[in-house]
Design a protein around this motif. Structure first.
Motif, PDB file in Angstrom:
ATOM      1  N   ILE A 182      20.072  -1.543  14.879  1.00  0.00           N
ATOM      2  CA  ILE A 182      19.916  -0.361  14.024  1.00  0.00           C
ATOM      3  C   ILE A 182      19.810  -0.802  12.563  1.00  0.00           C
ATOM      4  CG2 ILE A 182      21.097   1.691  13.148  1.00  0.00           C
ATOM      5  CD1 ILE A 182      22.328   2.023  15.951  1.00  0.00           C
ATOM      6  N   ALA A 185      16.501  -2.452  11.837  1.00  0.00           N
ATOM      7  CA  ALA A 185      15.423  -1.465  11.705  1.00  0.00           C
ATOM      8  C   ALA A 185      15.534  -0.740  10.366  1.00  0.00           C
ATOM      9  CB  ALA A 185      15.478  -0.478  12.867  1.00  0.00           C
ATOM     10  N   HIS A 186      16.771  -0.409   9.981  1.00  0.00           N
ATOM     11  CA  HIS A 186      16.987   0.302   8.717  1.00  0.00           C
ATOM     12  C   HIS A 186      16.455  -0.501   7.527  1.00  0.00           C
ATOM     13  CE1 HIS A 186      18.982   2.691   5.607  1.00  0.00           C
ATOM     14  NE2 HIS A 186      19.440   1.554   5.101  1.00  0.00           N
ATOM     15  N   PRO A 248      17.527  -0.619  19.039  1.00  0.00           N
ATOM     16  CA  PRO A 248      18.308   0.367  18.303  1.00  0.00           C
ATOM     17  C   PRO A 248      18.464   1.634  19.142  1.00  0.00           C
ATOM     18  CG  PRO A 248      16.119   0.124  17.316  1.00  0.00           C
ATOM     19  CD  PRO A 248      16.199  -0.868  18.443  1.00  0.00           C
ATOM     20  N   ALA A 249      19.702   2.045  19.392  1.00  0.00           N
ATOM     21  CA  ALA A 249      19.950   3.215  20.238  1.00  0.00           C
ATOM     22  C   ALA A 249      19.231   4.430  19.665  1.00  0.00           C
ATOM     23  CB  ALA A 249      21.446   3.487  20.331  1.00  0.00           C
ATOM     24  N   GLY A 250      18.543   5.141  20.542  1.00  0.00           N
ATOM     25  CA  GLY A 250      17.867   6.352  20.119  1.00  0.00           C
ATOM     26  C   GLY A 250      16.622   6.080  19.288  1.00  0.00           C
ATOM     27  N   GLU A 255      10.589  -0.956  17.439  1.00  0.00           N
ATOM     28  CA  GLU A 255      11.392  -1.477  16.342  1.00  0.00           C
ATOM     29  C   GLU A 255      12.181  -2.715  16.756  1.00  0.00           C
ATOM     30  OE1 GLU A 255      13.119   2.029  13.684  1.00  0.00           O
ATOM     31  OE2 GLU A 255      13.458   2.421  15.796  1.00  0.00           O
ATOM     32  N   ASP A 301      32.551   2.406   7.310  1.00  0.00           N
ATOM     33  CA  ASP A 301      32.594   3.434   8.359  1.00  0.00           C
ATOM     34  C   ASP A 301      31.271   3.423   9.122  1.00  0.00           C
ATOM     35  OD1 ASP A 301      32.933   5.515  10.037  1.00  0.00           O
ATOM     36  OD2 ASP A 301      33.177   7.056   8.496  1.00  0.00           O
ATOM     37  N   GLY A 305      30.144   7.237   9.548  1.00  0.00           N
ATOM     38  CA  GLY A 305      29.407   7.058   8.298  1.00  0.00           C
ATOM     39  C   GLY A 305      28.029   6.536   8.627  1.00  0.00           C
ATOM     40  N   ASP A 306      27.272   6.203   7.599  1.00  0.00           N
ATOM     41  CA  ASP A 306      25.925   5.732   7.901  1.00  0.00           C
ATOM     42  C   ASP A 306      25.765   4.271   7.499  1.00  0.00           C
ATOM     43  OD1 ASP A 306      26.100   6.133   5.260  1.00  0.00           O
ATOM     44  OD2 ASP A 306      24.244   7.265   5.031  1.00  0.00           O
TER      45      ASP A 306
END
Lengths: 429, 284
Positions: A182, A185-186, A248-250, A255, A301, A305-306
């Motif tokens: 994740i 990818a971000h 990455p989940a979802g 990606e 977090d 959190g993100d």
């Protein structure tokens, strides 16, 4: 108040790291930690010496190993009068152990200590599943034979399926690799960049072995004389053929960039590092490779959190820099733990990002980029492997010796850990 | 509305049996009575079992969804009565709103009251609300719950009224949790809740009631989401959940959460992004 003295990194010993279910499949955490300790004892003539403390830990631990470090010391050639304790901070364990020892040395509470870490994913603790555990505990609590029989009557065949520890975050149900995917990818971390970092890690580690860099940092164990994950002939082309294993989940499968090559494998191994006051080292004619100057921990977090699971060091380092009046560029060497190639690259990208540094770190300007030629110059976890708790105790002496051979300088260590934590430190000589 | 105080909690297995066997005569109006249980004491072991199945921590306070365990047998008692206008078998839980002023404690001698209201037409059938309250004797209830149940093809005289606005969580597109929901979660939740509705424990029975297969209890999903928000949903709160589609078991489910200015939003979705449950947590 007089400023405390600085703890010296005197030397180290580890056993070669072995890929899971291979060379060390039959060795326990205690076996490996004791072997690493005994090698250190032999190297520095510590037989029957009483250390101020030995601090070590393991991430995957059997319940019978509650006093793992003490048991290892009792089985080693160190004086049995050496006190110990266990720590556990996931992949930060080894570095945290070194920080704890250093702090006691700095305060004058001890003169010498050993920090370490060990992990095995081969001899992992397997738990009975919760249903069976509850039945057995109930039987154990029963005060009469009839009570035991009644409790055991609750046994069902399905309860015999064991629980094998998984490298998953309990609160998210996601594997560490999925979390890292994740983040990758971000930050838009490309596959090629990850494979380049991986190939370089293997090449650097192979060069270090060829140069004899590890000769006084390692003792052979169970037939291994070097980390058996090392592929000195690793290239971007070969790594490029591997299929992605973490998604990455979802997210979109397109990606996916993380492979078994640019992610650390499950590994078995142990590492120890000898820390002391300058006086203790001088009395014995031992070298001071570097001093541990300061350290910082952080947490993020990643649950609600993100922020990414492995991004805490991105927060810890700027706090450490500010306290020490340094910039990110004031270092001669950087040791950024390669949990995944993408983790290193995402951390560097975060420090280069004006937006991240402003919004997340509250800084007016980004920390900036680093000279990549100073990064993990003797290889890191992608090549050596990553027995979780041992990694910090591998990196501290690697960096200390690198600085020492350089004739002085300053180095930064950054280690990410499960649970959204990070441990970072500065070494100097 | 007159109150009828029961001596003990009804046994759910027997009620389901009665529900299946009783011919549906069915009245046209809801029963004009409140069922009540007094001096209900909580078995700490039962709370621990519930906590383990739903993911709550074991402690001195009841999980916010736990009082539903006390109210549900009374709901079933009302709904399986021969005069109840809707048939209990095949009822689908559409929505559950819980408002809690403060957490109840293990050891409190509790009073539980349940009544039915708002029997109205639904575009595809009829729906009814079961309203539950739990509190200490001689004071206002501190736990309020409204469960909306739907029966396909059933009829109600009153036209559908405008329902209060449904929770509308705003969450991002990256899941914060990936759950592997085991196939025995229905059986395990049935064991701790007494809710032995066959659609949760038996695949054939579930199909007989028009489900795609065995499905998780809606209130388990809600509890599990709230457990995932542990430490962030304290104080006086309203937790509003709509059950959008059944969660088949075993399966994977994806949890999405987001903090709002005064609470939390959450969605539980399938791998393909279909909503199972939408939930908001707001100050009460």
């Amino acid at each position: 108040m007089a400023s405390p003295r600085r703890a010296a990194v005197v030397g180290a010993n580890r056993i070669p790291f072995a890929r899971s279910n291979g060379a060390y499949a039959r060795a326990s955490n205690q076996d490996m930690l004791t072997a690493a300790l005994d090698g250190l004892v032999a190297r520095f003539g510590l037989t029957e010496e009483r250390m101020g403390e030995v601090v070590a830990g393991a991430v995957l631990k059997h319940s019978r190993d509650f006093n793992l470090t003490r048991e290892a010391v009792l089985g080693s050639r160190l004086s049995a009068a050496t006190p110990t304790y266990d720590v556990q901070q996931a992949c930060g364990t080894g570095l945290e152990a070194a920080i704890l020892i250093s702090n006691k040395i700095a305060l004058g509470q001890i003169e010498v200590g050993i920090a370490g870490g060990v992990d095995t994913t081969s001899d992992a603790p397997i738990a009975v599943n919760d249903d069976l555990r509850e039945v057995l505990l109930e039987a154990n609590r029963a005060k009469s034979t009839a009570g035991v029989v009644k409790a055991l009557a609750g046994l069902r065949p399905g309860q015999l399926v064991p629980e094998i520890p998984a490298n998953r975050e309990p609160r998210t149900g996601m594997a560490m690799g999925e979390h890292a995917a994740i983040t990758a990818a971000h930050w838009g971390i490309e596959r090629t960049a990850q494979d380049e970092l991986t190939a370089l890690s293997h090449q650097n580690l192979a060069k270090a072995y060829d140069a004899g860099f590890f000769d006084d940092l390692m003792t052979p164990f169970l037939g291994l004389t070097k980390d058996n994950n090392l592929r000195g002939d690793s290239t971007v082309e070969k790594l490029g053929k591997l299929k992605p294993v973490f998604f990455p989940a979802g997210g979109d499968k397109a990606e996916a960039t993380m492979t078994a090559g640019n992610s650390t494998p499950l590994t078995d191994g142990a590492a120890t590092v000898l820390l002391a006051s300058d006086e203790w080292a001088a009395e014995r004619g031992l070298p001071v490779l570097a001093h541990l100057v300061d350290a910082e921990t952080a947490a993020v977090d990643y649950v609600h959190g993100d922020e990414g699971l492995l991004m805490a060091p991105a927060y810890a380092v700027p706090r450490l820099l500010e306290r020490n009046g340094l910039t990110l560029q004031d270092f001669d060497f950087y040791e950024i733990h390669e949990a995944f190639a993408s983790t290193v690259l995402a951390t560097l990208a975060a420090w280069e990002s004006p937006q991240f540094c402003k919004e997340r770190l509250g800084l007016d300007a980004p920390l900036g980029s680093i000279d990549r030629g100073k990064l993990n110059v003797h290889g890191s976890s992608l090549a050596a492997g990553h027995p979780f708790a041992a990694t910090g105790a591998r990196i501290v002496p690697t960096l200390a010796k690198t600085i020492h051979e350089n004739g002085g300088g300053r180095g930064l260590i950054s280690i990410c850990a499960a649970g959204g934590q990070g441990v970072v430190a500065i070494l100097e000589a | 509305m007159p109150t009828e105080t029961l001596d003990s909690a009804p046994t759910l297995g027997a009620l389901y049996g009665r529900a299946l066997l009783t011919a549906r005569s069915g009245g046209h109006t809801l029963p004009d009575r409140t069922l009540e249980l007094v001096n209900v004491t909580i078995d700490p072991d039962a709370v621990a079992d519930y906590a383990h199945v739903c993911g709550f921590r074991v402690g001195g306070e009841l999980p916010i969804t736990y009082p539903h365990m006390l109210a549900f047998p009374l709901q079933m008692r009302l709904m399986t009565d021969r005069e109840f206008p809707l048939p209990a078998p095949g009822m689908v839980h559409l929505r559950n709103v819980i408002t809690q002023q403060r957490p109840l404690a293990v050891g409190d001698p509790l009073v539980v009251r349940v009544h039915a209201e708002r029997l109205v037409a639904h575009p595809k059938g009829a729906q009814v609300d079961l309203v539950s309250e739990v509190g200490l004797p001689d004071e206002e209830a501190v736990w309020h719950s409204r469960s909306t149940y739907f029966v396909r093809g059933a009829k109600a005289e009153e036209a559908a009224e405008a329902a209060p606005p449904e929770p509308d969580p705003h969450v991002g597109d990256r899941p914060h949790g990936v759950w592997t929901v085991p196939g025995d979660i229905g059986r395990r939740y049935a064991a701790v809740s007494g809710d032995v509705n066959p659609i949760h424990v038996n695949g054939l029975a579930a199909k007989a009631f028009g489900m795609p297969g065995m499905i998780a209890h809606g209130m388990w999903s809600k509890a599990r989401v709230l457990a995932a928000l542990a430490g962030r949903t304290d104080g006086a709160v309203t937790v509003d959940a709509v059950f959008r589609s059944p969660l088949r078991i075993p399966s994977k489910a994806f949890l999405y959460t987001a903090a709002t200015k005064d609470g939390w939003d959450a969605a539980l979705r399938s791998k393909k992004g279909k909503d199972h449950l939408l939930l908001t947590v707001r100050p009460a």
